[in-house]
Write a protein that holds these residues in place. Structure first.
Motif, PDB file in Angstrom:
ATOM      1  N   GLY A 190       0.793  -1.222   0.000  1.00 10.38           N
ATOM      2  CA  GLY A 190       0.000   0.000   0.000  1.00 10.38           C
ATOM      3  C   GLY A 190       0.822   1.267   0.000  1.00 10.38           C
ATOM      4  O   GLY A 190       0.260   2.359  -0.094  1.00 10.38           O
ATOM      5  N   THR A 191       2.139   1.127   0.106  1.00 10.41           N
ATOM      6  CA  THR A 191       3.020   2.296   0.104  1.00 10.41           C
ATOM      7  C   THR A 191       4.034   2.189  -1.038  1.00 10.41           C
ATOM      8  O   THR A 191       4.088   3.043  -1.918  1.00 10.41           O
ATOM      9  CB  THR A 191       3.739   2.440   1.453  1.00 10.41           C
ATOM     10  OG1 THR A 191       2.768   2.584   2.497  1.00 10.41           O
ATOM     11  CG2 THR A 191       4.661   3.661   1.450  1.00 10.41           C
ATOM     12  N   LEU A 192       4.827   1.135  -1.024  1.00 12.07           N
ATOM     13  CA  LEU A 192       5.771   0.880  -2.118  1.00 12.07           C
ATOM     14  C   LEU A 192       5.157  -0.030  -3.181  1.00 12.07           C
ATOM     15  O   LEU A 192       5.413   0.146  -4.376  1.00 12.07           O
ATOM     16  CB  LEU A 192       7.045   0.221  -1.577  1.00 12.07           C
ATOM     17  CG  LEU A 192       7.908   1.039  -0.619  1.00 12.07           C
ATOM     18  CD1 LEU A 192       9.087   0.199  -0.140  1.00 12.07           C
ATOM     19  CD2 LEU A 192       8.387   2.320  -1.274  1.00 12.07           C
ATOM     20  N   ILE A 193       4.369  -0.985  -2.733  1.00  9.42           N
ATOM     21  CA  ILE A 193       3.891  -2.062  -3.599  1.00  9.42           C
ATOM     22  C   ILE A 193       2.367  -2.157  -3.571  1.00  9.42           C
ATOM     23  O   ILE A 193       1.761  -2.131  -2.491  1.00  9.42           O
ATOM     24  CB  ILE A 193       4.486  -3.412  -3.147  1.00  9.42           C
ATOM     25  CG1 ILE A 193       6.015  -3.391  -3.207  1.00  9.42           C
ATOM     26  CG2 ILE A 193       3.916  -4.566  -3.967  1.00  9.42           C
ATOM     27  CD1 ILE A 193       6.604  -3.325  -4.588  1.00  9.42           C
ATOM     28  N   LEU A 208      10.354  -6.891  -3.451  1.00 14.82           N
ATOM     29  CA  LEU A 208      11.165  -5.681  -3.567  1.00 14.82           C
ATOM     30  C   LEU A 208      12.366  -5.905  -4.490  1.00 14.82           C
ATOM     31  O   LEU A 208      12.755  -5.013  -5.243  1.00 14.82           O
ATOM     32  CB  LEU A 208      11.636  -5.222  -2.187  1.00 14.82           C
ATOM     33  CG  LEU A 208      10.541  -4.665  -1.269  1.00 14.82           C
ATOM     34  CD1 LEU A 208      11.080  -4.447   0.136  1.00 14.82           C
ATOM     35  CD2 LEU A 208       9.971  -3.362  -1.827  1.00 14.82           C
ATOM     36  N   GLU A 209      12.919  -7.103  -4.434  1.00 10.00           N
ATOM     37  CA  GLU A 209      14.036  -7.420  -5.336  1.00 10.00           C
ATOM     38  C   GLU A 209      13.538  -7.482  -6.783  1.00 10.00           C
ATOM     39  O   GLU A 209      14.181  -6.947  -7.691  1.00 10.00           O
ATOM     40  CB  GLU A 209      14.676  -8.736  -4.931  1.00 10.00           C
ATOM     41  CG  GLU A 209      15.908  -9.097  -5.749  1.00 10.00           C
ATOM     42  CD  GLU A 209      16.649 -10.289  -5.192  1.00 10.00           C
ATOM     43  OE1 GLU A 209      17.877 -10.357  -5.407  1.00 10.00           O
ATOM     44  OE2 GLU A 209      16.020 -11.145  -4.549  1.00 10.00           O
ATOM     45  N   ARG A 210      12.405  -8.132  -7.004  1.00  9.36           N
ATOM     46  CA  ARG A 210      11.875  -8.243  -8.364  1.00  9.36           C
ATOM     47  C   ARG A 210      11.560  -6.879  -8.967  1.00  9.36           C
ATOM     48  O   ARG A 210      11.770  -6.656 -10.164  1.00  9.36           O
ATOM     49  CB  ARG A 210      10.607  -9.102  -8.368  1.00  9.36           C
ATOM     50  CG  ARG A 210      10.194  -9.550  -9.765  1.00  9.36           C
ATOM     51  CD  ARG A 210       8.781 -10.081  -9.786  1.00  9.36           C
ATOM     52  NE  ARG A 210       7.799  -8.998  -9.670  1.00  9.36           N
ATOM     53  CZ  ARG A 210       6.487  -9.185  -9.560  1.00  9.36           C
ATOM     54  NH1 ARG A 210       6.009 -10.421  -9.529  1.00  9.36           N
ATOM     55  NH2 ARG A 210       5.660  -8.168  -9.474  1.00  9.36           N
ATOM     56  N   GLU A 211      11.096  -5.954  -8.121  1.00  9.15           N
ATOM     57  CA  GLU A 211      10.726  -4.626  -8.603  1.00  9.15           C
ATOM     58  C   GLU A 211      11.895  -3.644  -8.606  1.00  9.15           C
ATOM     59  O   GLU A 211      11.707  -2.455  -8.853  1.00  9.15           O
ATOM     60  CB  GLU A 211       9.575  -4.070  -7.753  1.00  9.15           C
ATOM     61  CG  GLU A 211       8.277  -4.859  -7.883  1.00  9.15           C
ATOM     62  CD  GLU A 211       7.725  -4.844  -9.298  1.00  9.15           C
ATOM     63  OE1 GLU A 211       7.585  -3.752  -9.880  1.00  9.15           O
ATOM     64  OE2 GLU A 211       7.450  -5.947  -9.842  1.00  9.15           O
ATOM     65  N   GLY A 212      13.099  -4.130  -8.316  1.00  8.81           N
ATOM     66  CA  GLY A 212      14.286  -3.275  -8.372  1.00  8.81           C
ATOM     67  C   GLY A 212      14.396  -2.271  -7.250  1.00  8.81           C
ATOM     68  O   GLY A 212      15.081  -1.249  -7.385  1.00  8.81           O
TER      69      GLY A 212
END
Length: 217
Positions: A14-17, A120-124
Protein backbone atom coordinates in the motif's frame (compact mmCIF):
# COMPACT_ATOMS: atom_id res chain seq x y z
CA UNK A 1 21.40 18.39 15.60
CA UNK A 2 24.32 18.40 13.21
CA UNK A 3 25.22 14.97 11.91
CA UNK A 4 22.04 13.32 13.14
CA UNK A 5 20.99 10.24 11.18
CA UNK A 6 17.64 10.64 9.40
CA UNK A 7 15.81 7.41 8.70
CA UNK A 8 12.72 6.79 6.61
CA UNK A 9 10.74 3.77 7.82
CA UNK A 10 8.66 2.53 4.91
CA UNK A 11 5.60 0.37 4.86
CA UNK A 12 5.53 -1.98 1.85
CA UNK A 13 1.96 -3.07 1.03
CA UNK A 14 0.00 0.00 0.00
CA UNK A 15 3.02 2.30 0.10
CA UNK A 16 5.77 0.88 -2.12
CA UNK A 17 3.89 -2.06 -3.60
CA UNK A 18 0.33 -2.58 -4.83
CA UNK A 19 -0.14 -6.07 -3.44
CA UNK A 20 -3.92 -6.07 -3.10
CA UNK A 21 -4.62 -8.55 -5.95
CA UNK A 22 -2.56 -11.28 -4.31
CA UNK A 23 -3.71 -10.50 -0.77
CA UNK A 24 -7.35 -10.49 -1.85
CA UNK A 25 -7.04 -13.78 -3.71
CA UNK A 26 -5.23 -15.41 -0.80
CA UNK A 27 -7.79 -14.12 1.70
CA UNK A 28 -10.71 -15.48 -0.30
CA UNK A 29 -8.88 -18.78 -0.78
CA UNK A 30 -8.40 -19.01 2.99
CA UNK A 31 -12.10 -18.39 3.64
CA UNK A 32 -13.15 -20.98 1.09
CA UNK A 33 -10.71 -23.49 2.57
CA UNK A 34 -12.55 -23.43 5.91
CA UNK A 35 -16.03 -22.93 4.48
CA UNK A 36 -16.39 -19.38 5.79
CA UNK A 37 -18.80 -16.92 4.19
CA UNK A 38 -17.06 -14.23 2.17
CA UNK A 39 -17.53 -10.69 3.54
CA UNK A 40 -18.45 -7.65 1.48
CA UNK A 41 -16.04 -6.15 -1.03
CA UNK A 42 -15.97 -3.03 1.17
CA UNK A 43 -14.55 -5.13 4.01
CA UNK A 44 -12.17 -7.00 1.71
CA UNK A 45 -10.80 -3.76 0.28
CA UNK A 46 -9.41 -2.88 3.74
CA UNK A 47 -7.60 -6.13 4.53
CA UNK A 48 -4.09 -5.17 3.31
CA UNK A 49 -1.90 -3.92 6.12
CA UNK A 50 -2.62 -5.62 9.44
CA UNK A 51 -1.53 -9.24 9.96
CA UNK A 52 -3.99 -11.46 8.11
CA UNK A 53 -4.67 -13.55 11.23
CA UNK A 54 -6.06 -10.42 12.92
CA UNK A 55 -8.41 -9.91 9.99
CA UNK A 56 -9.52 -13.55 10.15
CA UNK A 57 -10.16 -13.25 13.89
CA UNK A 58 -12.21 -10.08 13.32
CA UNK A 59 -14.65 -12.18 11.29
CA UNK A 60 -15.44 -14.19 14.40
CA UNK A 61 -13.36 -17.29 13.70
CA UNK A 62 -12.43 -19.48 16.65
CA UNK A 63 -8.74 -20.21 17.15
CA UNK A 64 -8.79 -23.57 15.38
CA UNK A 65 -10.60 -22.25 12.31
CA UNK A 66 -8.39 -19.17 12.19
CA UNK A 67 -5.24 -21.28 12.30
CA UNK A 68 -6.51 -23.46 9.43
CA UNK A 69 -7.46 -20.39 7.39
CA UNK A 70 -4.11 -18.74 8.05
CA UNK A 71 -2.29 -21.90 6.95
CA UNK A 72 -4.32 -21.93 3.71
CA UNK A 73 -3.48 -18.26 3.14
CA UNK A 74 0.24 -18.89 3.62
CA UNK A 75 0.15 -21.91 1.32
CA UNK A 76 -1.49 -19.79 -1.38
CA UNK A 77 1.06 -17.00 -0.91
CA UNK A 78 4.06 -19.34 -1.03
CA UNK A 79 2.67 -21.05 -4.14
CA UNK A 80 2.89 -17.78 -6.05
CA UNK A 81 0.30 -15.43 -4.61
CA UNK A 82 3.07 -13.05 -3.55
CA UNK A 83 3.87 -12.45 -7.22
CA UNK A 84 0.49 -10.78 -7.85
CA UNK A 85 1.92 -7.39 -6.97
CA UNK A 86 3.80 -4.51 -8.57
CA UNK A 87 5.47 -1.28 -7.54
CA UNK A 88 3.41 1.88 -7.40
CA UNK A 89 4.54 4.26 -10.17
CA UNK A 90 7.30 6.62 -9.12
CA UNK A 91 8.25 4.88 -5.88
CA UNK A 92 11.40 3.18 -7.12
CA UNK A 93 12.73 6.51 -8.40
CA UNK A 94 11.87 8.11 -5.06
CA UNK A 95 13.82 5.46 -3.15
CA UNK A 96 16.81 6.03 -5.40
CA UNK A 97 16.69 9.80 -4.89
CA UNK A 98 16.46 9.44 -1.11
CA UNK A 99 19.55 7.24 -1.10
CA UNK A 100 21.37 9.77 -3.29
CA UNK A 101 20.48 12.45 -0.72
CA UNK A 102 22.08 10.45 2.07
CA UNK A 103 18.92 9.40 3.86
CA UNK A 104 18.82 6.01 5.55
CA UNK A 105 15.97 3.92 4.15
CA UNK A 106 14.51 0.89 5.92
CA UNK A 107 11.26 -1.00 5.71
CA UNK A 108 8.83 -1.57 8.56
CA UNK A 109 6.26 -3.93 7.10
CA UNK A 110 3.83 -6.51 8.43
CA UNK A 111 4.52 -8.48 5.26
CA UNK A 112 6.45 -11.71 5.77
CA UNK A 113 10.19 -11.18 5.41
CA UNK A 114 10.83 -13.60 2.54
CA UNK A 115 7.86 -12.28 0.55
CA UNK A 116 8.87 -8.66 1.15
CA UNK A 117 12.43 -9.41 0.05
CA UNK A 118 11.29 -11.27 -3.07
CA UNK A 119 8.88 -8.63 -4.35
CA UNK A 120 11.17 -5.68 -3.57
CA UNK A 121 14.04 -7.42 -5.34
CA UNK A 122 11.88 -8.24 -8.36
CA UNK A 123 10.73 -4.63 -8.60
CA UNK A 124 14.29 -3.27 -8.37
CA UNK A 125 13.77 -1.63 -4.99
CA UNK A 126 15.74 -3.81 -2.62
CA UNK A 127 19.07 -2.27 -3.62
CA UNK A 128 17.96 1.03 -2.07
CA UNK A 129 16.90 -0.51 1.27
CA UNK A 130 19.49 -0.33 4.05
CA UNK A 131 17.65 -2.75 6.32
CA UNK A 132 14.67 -4.98 5.62
CA UNK A 133 12.40 -4.71 8.65
CA UNK A 134 9.58 -7.19 8.18
CA UNK A 135 7.30 -9.61 9.98
CA UNK A 136 8.16 -13.21 10.71
CA UNK A 137 6.11 -15.69 8.74
CA UNK A 138 6.33 -18.30 11.50
CA UNK A 139 7.11 -16.35 14.65
CA UNK A 140 5.90 -13.75 17.13
CA UNK A 141 7.06 -10.65 15.21
CA UNK A 142 3.84 -9.84 13.38
CA UNK A 143 2.42 -6.47 14.45
CA UNK A 144 3.72 -3.15 13.17
CA UNK A 145 5.07 -2.04 16.54
CA UNK A 146 6.97 -5.34 16.87
CA UNK A 147 8.52 -4.81 13.44
CA UNK A 148 9.56 -1.25 14.30
CA UNK A 149 11.11 -2.51 17.56
CA UNK A 150 13.04 -5.06 15.47
CA UNK A 151 14.31 -2.25 13.24
CA UNK A 152 15.43 -0.24 16.27
CA UNK A 153 17.30 -3.27 17.62
CA UNK A 154 19.32 -3.46 14.39
CA UNK A 155 19.62 0.09 13.07
CA UNK A 156 20.76 3.44 14.46
CA UNK A 157 17.60 5.25 13.38
CA UNK A 158 18.34 8.70 14.79
CA UNK A 159 15.46 10.89 13.64
CA UNK A 160 12.82 8.62 12.13
CA UNK A 161 9.83 9.29 9.90
CA UNK A 162 7.30 6.56 9.15
CA UNK A 163 5.67 6.45 5.72
CA UNK A 164 2.59 4.26 5.36
CA UNK A 165 -1.03 4.09 4.29
CA UNK A 166 -2.98 2.63 7.22
CA UNK A 167 -3.84 3.53 10.80
CA UNK A 168 -1.70 0.70 12.17
CA UNK A 169 1.35 2.40 10.58
CA UNK A 170 0.49 5.63 12.38
CA UNK A 171 -0.26 4.00 15.72
CA UNK A 172 2.76 1.70 15.56
CA UNK A 173 5.13 4.58 14.81
CA UNK A 174 3.61 6.72 17.57
CA UNK A 175 4.62 4.12 20.16
CA UNK A 176 8.24 5.07 19.42
CA UNK A 177 7.70 8.80 19.06
CA UNK A 178 7.86 8.81 15.24
CA UNK A 179 5.57 10.91 13.08
CA UNK A 180 3.91 9.34 10.05
CA UNK A 181 3.24 10.54 6.52
CA UNK A 182 0.10 8.84 5.22
CA UNK A 183 0.02 8.11 1.49
CA UNK A 184 -3.39 8.08 -0.15
CA UNK A 185 -2.61 5.70 -3.03
CA UNK A 186 -2.72 2.75 -0.62
CA UNK A 187 -5.59 1.08 1.19
CA UNK A 188 -6.45 3.48 4.01
CA UNK A 189 -9.34 5.88 4.49
CA UNK A 190 -9.50 9.66 5.00
CA UNK A 191 -10.34 9.02 8.66
CA UNK A 192 -7.10 7.07 9.03
CA UNK A 193 -5.02 9.65 7.16
CA UNK A 194 -6.36 12.40 9.42
CA UNK A 195 -4.40 10.83 12.28
CA UNK A 196 -1.08 11.29 10.48
CA UNK A 197 1.40 14.15 10.80
CA UNK A 198 1.15 14.80 7.06
CA UNK A 199 -0.62 13.37 4.01
CA UNK A 200 0.83 12.79 0.53
CA UNK A 201 -1.42 12.31 -2.48
CA UNK A 202 1.36 11.74 -4.99
CA UNK A 203 5.02 10.64 -4.86
CA UNK A 204 5.96 14.24 -5.71
CA UNK A 205 4.10 15.49 -2.63
CA UNK A 206 5.79 12.81 -0.55
CA UNK A 207 9.20 13.93 -1.81
CA UNK A 208 8.42 17.51 -0.77
CA UNK A 209 7.26 16.44 2.70
CA UNK A 210 10.39 14.37 3.28
CA UNK A 211 12.56 17.26 2.05
CA UNK A 212 10.86 19.59 4.54
CA UNK A 213 11.33 17.06 7.35
CA UNK A 214 15.01 16.77 6.46
CA UNK A 215 15.45 20.55 6.52
CA UNK A 216 13.92 20.76 10.00
CA UNK A 217 16.39 18.32 11.53
Amino acid sequence: MLGCVITLLLDVDGTLIDSFPGIRAGFLHALDAVGWERPSEEFTARIPGPPIEETLASLGMDDTTRERAFAAYMDFTRAGGWQRAEAFPGMRDLLESWKDEGLQVVTATSKGESFARAILEREGMLEFIDFLGAAQEDGPRRRKADVIAHVLDNVDVGRGLMIGDRLHDIEGAAQFGFSTVAVTWGYGTPEEWDQAWATARTPAELADIVAAFKEEQ
